[in-house]
Design an enzyme around this catalytic site. Structure first.
Site, PDB file in Angstrom:
ATOM      1  N   ASP A 125       0.803  -1.235   0.000  1.00 19.24           N
ATOM      2  CA  ASP A 125       0.000   0.000   0.000  1.00 19.24           C
ATOM      3  C   ASP A 125       0.833   1.281   0.000  1.00 19.24           C
ATOM      4  OD1 ASP A 125       0.700  -0.600   2.613  1.00 19.24           O
ATOM      5  OD2 ASP A 125      -1.189  -0.006   3.500  1.00 19.24           O
ATOM      6  N   ASP A 215      11.140  -4.915  -3.543  1.00 16.13           N
ATOM      7  CA  ASP A 215      10.595  -4.411  -2.287  1.00 16.13           C
ATOM      8  C   ASP A 215      10.803  -5.582  -1.329  1.00 16.13           C
ATOM      9  OD1 ASP A 215       9.158  -3.510  -0.168  1.00 16.13           O
ATOM     10  OD2 ASP A 215       7.299  -3.135  -1.263  1.00 16.13           O
ATOM     11  N   ALA A 217      11.125  -6.328   2.027  1.00 18.36           N
ATOM     12  CA  ALA A 217      10.860  -6.372   3.470  1.00 18.36           C
ATOM     13  C   ALA A 217      10.972  -7.785   4.053  1.00 18.36           C
ATOM     14  CB  ALA A 217       9.476  -5.801   3.758  1.00 18.36           C
ATOM     15  N   HIS A 450      -7.356   3.713   4.827  1.00 17.06           N
ATOM     16  CA  HIS A 450      -7.637   2.715   5.871  1.00 17.06           C
ATOM     17  C   HIS A 450      -7.073   3.082   7.228  1.00 17.06           C
ATOM     18  CE1 HIS A 450      -3.803   1.743   4.039  1.00 17.06           C
ATOM     19  NE2 HIS A 450      -3.471   1.055   5.105  1.00 17.06           N
TER      20      HIS A 450
END
Ligand SMILES: *Cc1c(COP(=O)(O)O)cnc(C)c1O
Length: 461
Positions: A125, A215, A217, A450
């Protein structure tokens, strides 16, 4: 008798957590406007909101904290961190940032411009947020199997090369500044990307001269899945696999709060000196000088140690076994979950769990709220609220999957906690037929809604 599995660590320090009554929770969540992010930690019994920055550090990491070097420039702790990252990934250029989204902000300031198109596997996100904030678009090229929780596929994070090819044919090289591969892919359920697929992405990128950025992570968890699921890697060490994965990329952004096992931090690592040099300017503007970039020396020291621990098979086995232990219990109770189980979380398929709640009433959020009220367990919605509105039409974007993520912090909870979570979900599952309405939005932010959304319960008779 074969002895059962047991964790390769014991607990030296404890932190109390607090139980509560159902009526207390009903009041608290109403006051929180039915947004689980608005709850106080005191109001949560078992917190499965995220595995980000919520892990337990080891005694070696705490020791590293005490010997951190807080020099503004040229910190020894930076050198330790940089050497560890370079030896794990092969990337020579490292820039610390205060967390993963800051790494995105800095790198995308260099690479992304208005009108660009960035294909990948279900962008995270904040990644999507940083792309759309620059008036560029993120295209999801994940394989179709990822959207079907009833179907087994060992690597549901994989990218469909045919979809990449289509995007290239429509937009061409000049509008595609990079391909982002999220390892493991959070948005499809913590699902890994195979080495084979990484190789295919590399070949595609080489054909057209487009950089590949990971990405990263949960890169260590991805390596564990390659070792345990992909043919030919059984006998490779985690580090060998990690090295081979990163050899297929041009750079990475990292949220160290995940597989770095620290509470705060991030970094960018790159092979290309020119992109690194351009990034340093943005790093200095947004984050801090190039040898600390938003991190304390002690935190960089703890990160160097955390990365060493995260890339051992023993650690990864205990970590992923605990996630699978919870997943297996839910599976055995007939509760629909994304399978195979992901690395950091179990994703409950809310569309199948609550078939009577209308799509427009936020099915996954409804289930996450039920779980909190039932048990004090805080999970997180990965569904329509998270998917946000289309930036152009402002209509809700309905993702293929409407999921509740039970995210397991690293080295924090015991098997008893997992049993409690499974029992709470089972109680709701047994009365699922009675849940027929959800929530409507009273307030939302224009982007990443959110986190701050406010909801109101819909009651129908
Ligand atoms: C957590 C995460 C990020 C953002 O990192 P923060 O440290 O939360 O800013 C980006 N991508 C992925 C895949 C993540 O899991």
């Amino acid at each position: 008798m074969k002895l059962p599995y047991a964790e390769p660590y014991k607990i030296k320090m404890i932190e109390p957590i607090f139980s509560s009554s159902r009526s207390e929770r009903e009041q608290w969540i109403k006051k929180a406007r039915y947004n689980l992010f608005n709850l106080k930690s005191r109001q949560v019994f078992i917190d499965l909101l995220t595995d980000s920055g919520t892990g337990a550090m080891s005694q070696e990491q705490w020791s590293a904290i005490m010997s951190g070097d807080e020099s503004y420039a040229g910190s020894r702790s930076f050198d330790q961190m940089q050497e560890t990252i370079t030896s794990l990934t092969g990337f020579p250029y490292v820039l610390p940032t205060h967390q993963g989204r800051a790494a995105e902000n800095v790198l995308f300031s260099v690479l992304v411009k208005e009108g660009d198109v960035i294909p990948g596997n279900a962008h995270f996100d904040t990644t999507k947020g940083h792309i759309e904030f620059r008036k560029a678009s993120a295209f999801d090229c994940t394989i179709d199997a990822a959207g079907d929780t009833t179907r087994y596929h060992p690597f549901k994070g994989n990218i469909d090369i045919g979809k990449l090819e289509n995007i290239y044919q429509v937009f061409g090289k000049h509008r595609i500044p990079m391909i982002i591969v999220t390892i493991t892919c959070n948005s499809t359920g913590g699902q890994p990307v195979s080495m084979q697929n990484l190789r295919e992405i590399r070949a595609f990128a080489d054909r057209y001269g487009i950089p590949v950025i990971f990405d990263a992570a949960r890169f260590a968890e991805n390596a564990y899945f390659i070792k345990t699921r992909e043919k030919g890697y059984e006998d490779h060490t985690i580090r060998e696999i990690v090295r081979e994965m990163f050899a297929l990329a041009d750079g990475m952004t990292m949220s160290s709060k995940k597989d770095g096992i620290v509470n705060m931090g991030g970094f960018i690592a790159l092979r290309n000196k020119a992109i690194y040099q351009e990034s340093t300017t943005f790093n200095i503007m947004f984050e801090g000088y190039i040898t600390y970039g938003g991190m304390s020396g002690r935190d960089m020291a703890a990160l160097a140690q955390g990365l060493e621990e995260a890339t051992t098979f023993e650690y990864l086995e205990s970590r992923i076994r605990q996630v699978q232990y919870l997943g297996q219990q839910l599976h055995d109770k007939g509760i629909p979950v994304q399978e195979p189980f992901g690395g950091h979380a179990i994703f409950v398929d809310a569309n199948r769990f609550l078939p009577h709640v209308p799509r427009a009433e936020y099915i996954a959020q409804t289930l996450a709220l039920e779980l909190y009220i039932e048990s004090g367990v805080r999970a997180v919605e990965i569904g329509t609220l998270l998917a946000d509105r289309d930036p152009e039409t402002r209509e809700n974007r309905y993702p293929r999957l409407e999921m509740v993520r039970l995210t397991i912090p690293r080295r924090v909870y015991t098997s008893n906690h997992m049993d409690y979570v499974a029992a709470a979900l089972q109680n709701i599952y047994l009365r699922r037929e009675t849940i027929t309405s959800g929530y409507r939005i009273r307030y939302e932010a224009p982007i990443m809604r959110h986190f701050t959304v406010e909801l109101e319960k819909i009651s129908r008779r």
